[in-house]
Motif scaffolding. Structure first.
Motif, PDB file in Angstrom:
ATOM      1  N   ASN A   1      -2.030   4.606  13.938  1.00 42.02           N
ATOM      2  CA  ASN A   1      -2.062   5.552  13.937  1.00 42.02           C
ATOM      3  C   ASN A   1      -2.080   7.272  13.893  1.00 42.02           C
ATOM      4  O   ASN A   1      -1.907   7.732  14.424  1.00 42.02           O
TER       5      ASN A   1
ATOM      6  N   GLY B   1       5.822  -3.332  12.133  1.00 35.83           N
ATOM      7  CA  GLY B   1       5.825  -2.150  11.284  1.00 35.83           C
ATOM      8  C   GLY B   1       5.520  -2.871  10.012  1.00 35.83           C
ATOM      9  O   GLY B   1       5.928  -3.413   9.844  1.00 35.83           O
ATOM     10  N   VAL B   2       5.174  -2.232   8.840  1.00 42.22           N
ATOM     11  CA  VAL B   2       4.822  -3.026   7.950  1.00 42.22           C
ATOM     12  C   VAL B   2       5.727  -2.723   6.734  1.00 42.22           C
ATOM     13  O   VAL B   2       5.686  -3.926   6.019  1.00 42.22           O
TER      14      VAL B   2
ATOM     15  N   TYR C   1       5.229  13.201  11.493  1.00 43.50           N
ATOM     16  CA  TYR C   1       4.678  11.374  10.750  1.00 43.50           C
ATOM     17  C   TYR C   1       5.280  10.725   9.813  1.00 43.50           C
ATOM     18  O   TYR C   1       5.943   9.353  10.053  1.00 43.50           O
TER      19      TYR C   1
ATOM     20  N   LYS D   1       6.965   4.393  16.378  1.00 46.52           N
ATOM     21  CA  LYS D   1       5.651   5.466  17.475  1.00 46.52           C
ATOM     22  C   LYS D   1       5.882   4.924  18.665  1.00 46.52           C
ATOM     23  O   LYS D   1       5.957   5.543  19.002  1.00 46.52           O
TER      24      LYS D   1
ATOM     25  N   PHE E   1      -4.396  -0.709  11.916  1.00 50.41           N
ATOM     26  CA  PHE E   1      -3.859   0.094  12.433  1.00 50.41           C
ATOM     27  C   PHE E   1      -4.048   1.161  12.265  1.00 50.41           C
ATOM     28  O   PHE E   1      -4.204   2.864  12.856  1.00 50.41           O
TER      29      PHE E   1
ATOM     30  N   TYR F   1       1.234  -1.519  -0.010  1.00 48.59           N
ATOM     31  CA  TYR F   1      -0.157  -0.010   0.053  1.00 48.59           C
ATOM     32  C   TYR F   1       1.070   1.287  -0.204  1.00 48.59           C
ATOM     33  O   TYR F   1       0.395   2.091  -0.953  1.00 48.59           O
ATOM     34  N   ILE F   2       2.012   1.474   0.442  1.00 47.59           N
ATOM     35  CA  ILE F   2       2.928   2.627   0.247  1.00 47.59           C
ATOM     36  C   ILE F   2       4.106   1.723  -1.257  1.00 47.59           C
ATOM     37  O   ILE F   2       4.947   0.329  -0.169  1.00 47.59           O
TER      38      ILE F   2
ATOM     39  N   TYR G   1      -1.205  -4.571  16.943  1.00 44.68           N
ATOM     40  CA  TYR G   1      -2.143  -4.226  16.127  1.00 44.68           C
ATOM     41  C   TYR G   1      -3.063  -4.639  17.022  1.00 44.68           C
ATOM     42  O   TYR G   1      -3.173  -4.762  17.801  1.00 44.68           O
TER      43      TYR G   1
ATOM     44  N   CYS H   1       8.455   7.544  10.102  1.00 45.88           N
ATOM     45  CA  CYS H   1       8.760   6.486   9.316  1.00 45.88           C
ATOM     46  C   CYS H   1       9.602   6.227   8.724  1.00 45.88           C
ATOM     47  O   CYS H   1       9.508   4.879   7.800  1.00 45.88           O
TER      48      CYS H   1
ATOM     49  N   GLU I   1       5.941   7.484   0.725  1.00 49.94           N
ATOM     50  CA  GLU I   1       4.670   7.683   1.426  1.00 49.94           C
ATOM     51  C   GLU I   1       4.123   8.829   1.291  1.00 49.94           C
ATOM     52  O   GLU I   1       3.116   8.854   1.454  1.00 49.94           O
TER      53      GLU I   1
ATOM     54  N   ASN J   1      -3.278   8.668   6.296  1.00 45.69           N
ATOM     55  CA  ASN J   1      -2.652   9.733   7.821  1.00 45.69           C
ATOM     56  C   ASN J   1      -3.477  10.810   7.387  1.00 45.69           C
ATOM     57  O   ASN J   1      -3.713  11.773   8.784  1.00 45.69           O
TER      58      ASN J   1
ATOM     59  N   GLN K   1       9.196   2.246   9.854  1.00 48.74           N
ATOM     60  CA  GLN K   1       7.221   2.533  10.030  1.00 48.74           C
ATOM     61  C   GLN K   1       7.237   2.408  11.284  1.00 48.74           C
ATOM     62  O   GLN K   1       8.011   3.132  12.019  1.00 48.74           O
ATOM     63  N   SER K   2       6.826   1.879  11.622  1.00 47.60           N
ATOM     64  CA  SER K   2       5.415   1.710  12.953  1.00 47.60           C
ATOM     65  C   SER K   2       6.557   1.881  14.133  1.00 47.60           C
ATOM     66  O   SER K   2       6.075   2.037  15.580  1.00 47.60           O
TER      67      SER K   2
HETATM   68  N1  GLN Z   1       4.054   4.760   7.848  1.00 44.63           N
HETATM   69  C1  GLN Z   1       2.795   3.490   8.004  1.00 44.63           C
HETATM   70  C2  GLN Z   1       1.561   3.610   8.030  1.00 44.63           C
HETATM   71  O1  GLN Z   1       1.624   5.105   8.523  1.00 44.63           O
HETATM   72  C3  GLN Z   1       3.272   3.392   8.981  1.00 44.63           C
HETATM   73  C4  GLN Z   1       2.429   1.936   9.265  1.00 44.63           C
HETATM   74  C5  GLN Z   1       3.220   0.595  10.181  1.00 44.63           C
HETATM   75  O2  GLN Z   1       4.062   0.230   9.966  1.00 44.63           O
HETATM   76  N2  GLN Z   1       2.006  -0.254  10.879  1.00 44.63           N
HETATM   77  O3  GLN Z   1       0.692   3.184   7.257  1.00 44.63           O
END
Ligand code: GLN
Length: 341
Positions: A135, A279-280, A210, A87, A116, A47-48, A262, A214, A179, A186, A83-84
């Protein structure tokens, strides 16, 4: 007190015994790598768009003990976007800045039970942000980072995460560009939170910081050191620098246990028994308080967005190294993984 002299107070204070000897740790890291390498389950996130090209066979494991010893196997020097996993570390920096009580009041520390990137989670719960690791709460957390401009906030985040890693981290510019093109959801969450008066900086500026956080490039070695810093109450075991105080560290671990994986956080705690964060891009950090930090990297994910090989390797190492916070028995050294201890 046993026969072996306990050399430091730290070891006495940790709740669940001590790590095995270095040779045993090394052997279990190698074994976990060998066992999980041939698991071809899961899908690389797409999705990214920039993540979709990551080779699915990359796999690395690194365990950093709180004495600074590092045990690693596989692709441990390959950079990927954090990525996540950024956080919990940004949450730690915000706790340092505003205090963990205010951080909790503003952001929450309970699970959402939802994916998430859920917008519904914001609408469903009157608190709007439920915790800093999904998120909505993570974007609100970033809005609380000290600084009047995007650049000020960004520098604080980058410097802070670099101190956790013990080296100067850098942006993965390609992932950032990709991204930034595709992060409308987001941005939408940031504006929605602003509408509820639960964002503490400009929504587009917050999304920019943000998205950069990531896109910070790390290796699995970095992840292990960052996790070991939380395991050591906020002190980086390699540089010796205190990055955050012990009270912050403890609360960050609590939120990771509640919400780090998550909507699968309960399953994770049940099986692994440790605070973790995924993280994704395929990374997972796991913290064993008083003992060490584990980083894994393998891009194929399950449907909640957690690395398949990473979860399996972590579960195995938690058992074999005796890391599970809820286990009262000795580690399962060579036995059956489904041993009920
Ligand atoms: N940057 C990604 C997002 O905001 C991080 C999500 C993730 O790692 N789960 O969608």
């Amino acid at each position: 007190m046993g026969t072996a002299k306990r050399s430091t107070k730290k070891q006495q204070a940790s709740t669940t015994g001590r790590l095995p000897d270095p040779g045993t740790i090394r052997r279990h890291v190698e074994d976990a790598y060998a066992t999980c390498r041939d698991d071809h389950g899961g899908q690389v996130a797409d999705y990214i768009p920039g993540l979709a090209q990551t080779p699915a066979d990359l796999f690395g494991i690194c365990f950093a003990a709180v004495d600074g010893q590092v045990y690693e196997q596989g692709d441990v020097e390959v950079p990927f976007s954090i990525q996540s996993i950024s956080k919990p570390f940004v949450y730690a920096l915000v706790c340092e800045a505003v205090g963990h009580t205010e951080a909790r009041e503003r952001l929450g520390v309970n699970g959402t039970g939802l994916p998430f990137d859920s917008v519904m989670a914001v609408e469903l719960h009157e608190e709007r942000t439920m915790n800093p690791l999904v998120n909505a709460g993570a974007i609100a957390t970033t809005s609380l980072v000290p600084g009047d401009t995007v650049e000020d906030k960004w520098q604080l985040v980058l410097r802070g995460l670099s101190r956790f890693a013990g080296r100067d981290l850098e942006l993965d510019e390609e992932i950032l560009a990709s991204e930034s093109e595709s992060n409308r959801r987001n941005r939408g969450i940031a504006h929605l939170l602003r509408g509820y008066d639960q964002l503490y900086f400009d929504p587009d500026g917050t999304t920019e910081v943000y998205t950069r956080q990531c896109s910070i490039a790390v290796t699995v070695h970095d992840l292990a050191i960052m996790a070991a810093t939380l395991a050591d109450g906020g002190v980086n075991p390699v540089t010796g620098e205190r990055v955050v105080d012990a009270g912050t560290s403890r609360r960050v671990l609590a939120v990771m246990a509640t919400a780090g994986m998550y909507e699968r956080s309960g399953d994770w705690l049940y099986e692994v028994g440790l605070p973790g964060k995924s993280g994704v891009s395929g990374g997972i950090v796991t913290v064993s308080p008083g003992k060490g930090g584990l980083g894994t990297f393998s891009p194929p994910l399950d449907d909640a967005g957690n690395s398949v090989r990473g979860q399996r390797a972590t579960r195995e190492l938690s058992e074999r190294l005796g890391l599970n916070l809820f286990a009262s028995g000795e580690p399962i050294v060579d036995g059956d993984m489904d041993d009920p201890r």
